[in-house]
Design an enzyme around this catalytic site. Structure first.
Site, PDB file in Angstrom:
ATOM      1  N   HIS A   1      55.881   7.277 -59.739  1.00 47.73           N
ATOM      2  CA  HIS A   1      54.726   6.911 -60.575  1.00 47.73           C
ATOM      3  C   HIS A   1      54.785   7.580 -61.943  1.00 47.73           C
ATOM      4  O   HIS A   1      55.142   8.738 -62.077  1.00 47.73           O
ATOM      5  CB  HIS A   1      53.398   7.149 -59.870  1.00 47.73           C
ATOM      6  CG  HIS A   1      53.051   8.581 -59.564  1.00 47.73           C
ATOM      7  ND1 HIS A   1      52.419   9.401 -60.477  1.00 47.73           N
ATOM      8  CD2 HIS A   1      53.221   9.331 -58.453  1.00 47.73           C
ATOM      9  CE1 HIS A   1      52.217  10.582 -59.936  1.00 47.73           C
ATOM     10  NE2 HIS A   1      52.702  10.578 -58.701  1.00 47.73           N
TER      11      HIS A   1
ATOM     12  N   ASP B   1      55.827  15.905 -60.709  1.00 50.54           N
ATOM     13  CA  ASP B   1      54.879  14.892 -60.222  1.00 50.54           C
ATOM     14  C   ASP B   1      54.437  14.014 -61.371  1.00 50.54           C
ATOM     15  O   ASP B   1      53.480  14.339 -62.075  1.00 50.54           O
ATOM     16  CB  ASP B   1      53.684  15.581 -59.558  1.00 50.54           C
ATOM     17  CG  ASP B   1      52.737  14.599 -58.876  1.00 50.54           C
ATOM     18  OD1 ASP B   1      53.147  13.460 -58.665  1.00 50.54           O
ATOM     19  OD2 ASP B   1      51.607  14.983 -58.561  1.00 50.54           O
TER      20      ASP B   1
ATOM     21  N   GLU C   1      48.917   6.250 -59.818  1.00 46.75           N
ATOM     22  CA  GLU C   1      48.961   6.757 -58.443  1.00 46.75           C
ATOM     23  C   GLU C   1      47.916   7.840 -58.228  1.00 46.75           C
ATOM     24  O   GLU C   1      47.320   7.949 -57.169  1.00 46.75           O
ATOM     25  CB  GLU C   1      50.359   7.302 -58.126  1.00 46.75           C
ATOM     26  CG  GLU C   1      50.572   7.690 -56.668  1.00 46.75           C
ATOM     27  CD  GLU C   1      50.118   9.103 -56.307  1.00 46.75           C
ATOM     28  OE1 GLU C   1      49.929   9.385 -55.124  1.00 46.75           O
ATOM     29  OE2 GLU C   1      49.921   9.931 -57.220  1.00 46.75           O
ATOM     30  N   GLU C   2      47.693   8.663 -59.256  1.00 48.12           N
ATOM     31  CA  GLU C   2      46.889   9.868 -59.065  1.00 48.12           C
ATOM     32  C   GLU C   2      45.410   9.615 -58.812  1.00 48.12           C
ATOM     33  O   GLU C   2      44.779  10.364 -58.071  1.00 48.12           O
ATOM     34  CB  GLU C   2      47.027  10.803 -60.283  1.00 48.12           C
ATOM     35  CG  GLU C   2      48.433  11.359 -60.499  1.00 48.12           C
ATOM     36  CD  GLU C   2      48.862  12.347 -59.425  1.00 48.12           C
ATOM     37  OE1 GLU C   2      48.093  12.564 -58.470  1.00 48.12           O
ATOM     38  OE2 GLU C   2      49.979  12.877 -59.526  1.00 48.12           O
TER      39      GLU C   2
ATOM     40  N   ASP D   1      58.315  10.685 -54.681  1.00 47.35           N
ATOM     41  CA  ASP D   1      57.097  11.297 -55.228  1.00 47.35           C
ATOM     42  C   ASP D   1      56.802  12.610 -54.502  1.00 47.35           C
ATOM     43  O   ASP D   1      55.660  12.896 -54.145  1.00 47.35           O
ATOM     44  CB  ASP D   1      55.912  10.325 -55.119  1.00 47.35           C
ATOM     45  CG  ASP D   1      54.654  10.884 -55.784  1.00 47.35           C
ATOM     46  OD1 ASP D   1      54.775  11.831 -56.597  1.00 47.35           O
ATOM     47  OD2 ASP D   1      53.550  10.388 -55.489  1.00 47.35           O
TER      48      ASP D   1
ATOM     49  N   HIS E   1      50.045  19.375 -60.041  1.00 49.54           N
ATOM     50  CA  HIS E   1      48.730  19.173 -60.695  1.00 49.54           C
ATOM     51  C   HIS E   1      48.255  20.388 -61.508  1.00 49.54           C
ATOM     52  O   HIS E   1      47.063  20.482 -61.790  1.00 49.54           O
ATOM     53  CB  HIS E   1      47.642  18.821 -59.663  1.00 49.54           C
ATOM     54  CG  HIS E   1      47.914  17.548 -58.904  1.00 49.54           C
ATOM     55  ND1 HIS E   1      47.071  17.078 -57.928  1.00 49.54           N
ATOM     56  CD2 HIS E   1      48.912  16.641 -58.991  1.00 49.54           C
ATOM     57  CE1 HIS E   1      47.552  15.944 -57.438  1.00 49.54           C
ATOM     58  NE2 HIS E   1      48.680  15.661 -58.065  1.00 49.54           N
TER      59      HIS E   1
HETATM   60 ZN   LIG Z   1      52.700  12.152 -57.373  1.00 50.59          ZN
END
Ligand SMILES: [Zn+2]
Length: 444
Positions: free
Chosen positions: A266, A278, A312-313, A340, A408
């Site tokens: 993603h 990520d 995606e998030e 991912d 994140h």
């Molecule tokens: Zn991800």
């Protein structure tokens, strides 16, 4: 005699597929193309929150990059995405004398401009928050259940804790809480807060923020001493949905062009770091896999396609849009592979459970890339919706001990990515795509 000839032809085919995989390895490890692309994506564009100008730039960048990789039919599959922004000046102060390291959770509402100041009550579960009743009224509820450190698989530990991040605000609001603080979803011992999606259910929407681990420990200690008041200020905002897109590009199959093998990651990320592990890693690995196949002059029997999924998030709108597109296409999605879980050294591939036995003969050809086993699974957030359409699902499972140190947070940056480990993932994806293209009939 016939069985001898069949055996000979299978072994000849296996040798030539094996030789191709060796060629992929030699080129991949010399050129390290995935890292070069990831470096450009993270340095020139940076974080790519859905709906942001950076995400729009990233769509254009992938489009151009896929063309440079040798993809044809490069195009976009549009989707509308949510647009949440953090705003400036988020802040939390404990007992008016010390700062706590916090960040708003993705999707949170803001506090009033002057902030919310309230006593803090600590809980370990959603149930406990819901059952606070009057003891929660007017308070800030602090979710402080850590990852279970005894679990060897960090994804399992994450799965055991992240209900607090996703549903904490809704649970606490049922007891009349005015805001929530959530211990960051990490095993790291630093103080970087980790954002991530939260969702509101029924009831009042209250602001939600993550706390760095050291701040969480400090707050918990203050509560035990009997007095902990926090003043929380968040300036986040949900703006109207924005038009965005998945980006796709392919090498058309020479014999079975209507049987499509999809691979990707993603393109959107959270805003605090640069979305390196990520999931810039997954997107650039898939592009690199296509580049290696293209530049080696290989002509796959089936169509091999890269998809850079959007959103995606915090919504999965890209995955849904691509699955809708696949539903209405005349082509058939033969397989769908996703990366991912970070750009670390590959260890395993998840694969649709009913194909687990059939892929075992491929394992020896993947060992050079660190792949030790296939495990039942293969369904991830973006490729999952293609499973019901008949696609065999694959998911790259790299080494996972460091992933949640960065995930994140502001620490998800390119300096945490090892170029050769990233490339190993790209090459393993190229090898699987090639095996699916040439020997996919063995899985039927
Ligand atoms: Zn991800």
């Amino acid at each position: 005699m016939l069985s001898f000839l069949v055996a000979l032809s299978i072994s000849h085919q296996a040798t030539s597929v094996g030789d191709t995989i060796i060629a992929i390895r030699k080129k991949g490890l010399t050129e390290l193309g995935a890292y070069e692309m990831l470096n450009e994506l993270t340095s020139k564009i940076g974080a790519r929150v859905s709906g942001s100008p950076e995400a729009a730039k990233a769509v254009k960048w992938v489009h151009r990059q896929l063309e440079l990789c040798g993809a044809t039919n490069v195009s976009e599959v549009p989707c509308m995405v949510p647009h949440w922004t953090r705003g400036k000046g988020e802040n939390a102060e404990l007992n008016r004398n010390s700062q706590l390291s916090i960040c708003a959770l993705g999707g949170s509402v803001a506090t009033p401009t002057k902030g919310i100041e309230a006593e803090v009550v600590e809980v370990k579960s959603l149930k406990e928050a819901e059952e606070l009743g009057e003891r929660g009224r007017g308070k800030i509820v602090f979710f402080n259940r850590p990852f279970d450190p005894t679990l060897p698989a960090t994804f399992a530990a994450y799965g055991g804790a992240n209900d607090q991040r996703v549903g904490g605000a809704t649970a606490a609001a049922k007891s009349g809480a005015v805001a929530v603080l959530v211990r960051s979803m990490t095993l790291a011992k630093d103080d970087a807060p980790h954002t991530g999606a939260m969702r509101y259910g029924e009831g009042t929407k209250i602001p939600a923020a993550a706390l760095g681990i050291q701040s969480a420990e400090r707050l918990s200690a203050a509560i035990k001493k009997g007095k902990a008041k926090v003043k929380l200020t968040l300036n986040c905002q949900t703006l109207p949905d924005e038009p965005s897109a998945n980006v796709i590009g392919e090498i058309k199959g020479s014999e079975l062009p209507n049987e499509v093998i999809v691979m990707g990651g993603h393109l959107d990320s959270w805003d605090l770091g640069r979305g390196a592990h990520d999931d810039g890693a997954g997107v650039t690995q898939a592009m690199e896999a296509l580049r290696l196949i293209s530049q080696l002059g290989l002509k796959p029997k089936r169509t091999i396609r890269v998809v850079a999924w959007m959103n995606e998030e915090n919504g999965g709108r890209g995955a849904k849009a691509y699955a809708d597109y696949a539903t209405h296409a005349t082509e058939k999605h033969f397989a769908a592979m996703e990366s991912d879980s970070g750009g670390f050294m590959p260890r395993a591939f998840g694969v649709s459970a009913d194909k687990l036995d059939k892929v075992q003969p491929w394992l020896p050809m993947l060992r050079d890339f660190g792949i030790e086993r296939f495990v039942a699974g293969g369904s991830d957030a973006d490729n999952g919706p293609l499973g019901p359409l008949g696609a065999i699902l694959f998911a790259l499972q790299p080494e996972n001990q460091r992933y949640f140190d960065y995930h994140h947070s502001r620490n998800d940056t390119i300096d945490k990515v090892n170029p050769r480990e990233l490339e190993m993932g790209a090459m393993s994806m190229a090898a699987i795509a090639w095996l699916l293209s040439e020997q996919g009939d063995l899985l039927k």
